[in-house]
Write an enzyme that holds these catalytic residues in place. Sequence first.
Site, PDB file in Angstrom:
ATOM      1  N   GLU A  83       0.849  -1.166  -0.196  1.00  0.00           N
ATOM      2  CA  GLU A  83       0.096   0.013   0.027  1.00  0.00           C
ATOM      3  C   GLU A  83       0.812   1.262  -0.098  1.00  0.00           C
ATOM      4  O   GLU A  83       1.683   1.459   0.721  1.00  0.00           O
ATOM      5  CB  GLU A  83      -0.951   0.141   1.081  1.00  0.00           C
ATOM      6  CG  GLU A  83      -1.866  -1.267   1.304  1.00  0.00           C
ATOM      7  CD  GLU A  83      -2.834  -1.080   0.024  1.00  0.00           C
ATOM      8  OE1 GLU A  83      -2.938  -0.171  -0.690  1.00  0.00           O
ATOM      9  OE2 GLU A  83      -3.546  -2.307  -0.140  1.00  0.00           O
ATOM     10  N   ARG A  93     -18.039  -0.672   4.941  1.00  0.00           N
ATOM     11  CA  ARG A  93     -19.207  -1.316   4.120  1.00  0.00           C
ATOM     12  C   ARG A  93     -19.962  -2.355   5.011  1.00  0.00           C
ATOM     13  O   ARG A  93     -20.895  -2.661   4.597  1.00  0.00           O
ATOM     14  CB  ARG A  93     -18.648  -1.859   2.880  1.00  0.00           C
ATOM     15  CG  ARG A  93     -19.396  -2.664   2.019  1.00  0.00           C
ATOM     16  CD  ARG A  93     -18.877  -3.356   0.534  1.00  0.00           C
ATOM     17  NE  ARG A  93     -17.762  -4.221   0.750  1.00  0.00           N
ATOM     18  CZ  ARG A  93     -17.840  -5.318   0.994  1.00  0.00           C
ATOM     19  NH1 ARG A  93     -18.988  -5.712   1.312  1.00  0.00           N
ATOM     20  NH2 ARG A  93     -16.940  -6.159   1.182  1.00  0.00           N
ATOM     21  N   CYS A 146      -8.271  -2.079   8.094  1.00  0.00           N
ATOM     22  CA  CYS A 146      -6.978  -2.069   7.498  1.00  0.00           C
ATOM     23  C   CYS A 146      -6.507  -0.685   7.344  1.00  0.00           C
ATOM     24  O   CYS A 146      -5.309  -0.479   7.856  1.00  0.00           O
ATOM     25  CB  CYS A 146      -6.728  -2.712   6.021  1.00  0.00           C
ATOM     26  SG  CYS A 146      -7.322  -4.619   6.369  1.00  0.00           S
ATOM     27  N   HIS A 168      -1.502  -5.816   1.745  1.00  0.00           N
ATOM     28  CA  HIS A 168      -2.695  -6.407   1.788  1.00  0.00           C
ATOM     29  C   HIS A 168      -2.298  -7.864   1.020  1.00  0.00           C
ATOM     30  O   HIS A 168      -1.621  -7.849   0.156  1.00  0.00           O
ATOM     31  CB  HIS A 168      -3.704  -5.978   1.055  1.00  0.00           C
ATOM     32  CG  HIS A 168      -4.637  -5.485   1.851  1.00  0.00           C
ATOM     33  ND1 HIS A 168      -4.788  -3.820   1.669  1.00  0.00           N
ATOM     34  CD2 HIS A 168      -5.654  -5.565   2.935  1.00  0.00           C
ATOM     35  CE1 HIS A 168      -5.679  -3.401   2.651  1.00  0.00           C
ATOM     36  NE2 HIS A 168      -6.208  -4.356   3.244  1.00  0.00           N
TER      37      HIS A 168
END
Length: 222
Positions: A83, A93, A146, A168
Site C-alpha cells: 500500500e 461497508r 485495515c 494486503h
Amino acid sequence: MMRILLTGFEPFGGQSLNPSWEVARALHGLPLPGSQGAQVTAAQLPCVFDQALPALQQALTQHTPDIVLALGQAEGRCDLSVERVAINVMDARIPDNAGAQPIDMPVIAGSPAAYFSTLPIKSLVAGLRASGFQASVSQTAGTFVCNQVFYGLQHALAGQGVHSGFMHLPLLPEQAAHWPGPSLPSWPASLQVAGVRQALTLLVAHRQQGLSDLRQTGGTLN
C-alpha cells in the site's frame, strides 16, 4: 539487533481464518536470511474500530520496532499488494467484529488527510518480483479497519525514523473455496508466508544499506 513488528488481524466478516494473522504468527520469532539476527515479533490486532489502534499502540510501545509491516486480508487481490497511502476516513461497508459501522468519520480528527508509507514500496515490489513473488503497488487500502490501522500507524510514527507501512494479502484457498459469488484468487499459506518473509528480508537489507527507494513507475490509469 534490528526489531521488526509484524501485525495481522483476527478473522472478520464471518470468516474463521485471516491470512494476515496466519502469516504473522507463522513468522513470529523466525530468523531472516542475512539479517544479522533481526528479531520478528508478531502481534494480533482486533478487527474492531474502537480497539485496533489502542492494541497497535500497545505493541509499538512494548516492542519499539525499527520496521513495522502491518498485514491485512483483501479478497479479490491476486498478489502481495504494497500500500502507498492511508487516508483519514472510516467508511465501513460491513460492520466490524463489535457491530460498529462508522460512515465518513475521521480516523483521527484534526489530523492530515493522508499519510504515505515510509517503506521503500517500489524497491520492495521489485525485489519481491525478482524473487518470484507476484507483487504490486496498491493505491488504496480501503476504508475499513485495515486503512484505519495503516493511518494510525503512520500517524503514531511520523518523524521517528521508523520504516512502516501496510501490505494486503490474498485469500487463503480454504476461504476462496467457500466464498459467496464469483471465484476469487487465493494463495496457499506456505506461499504467503514465504512471500512476506522475503519482504521482511528485503526491508531489513534496504534499511541496513541506507538506500533510497527506486524511481520507477508503479502507478495506475484508473
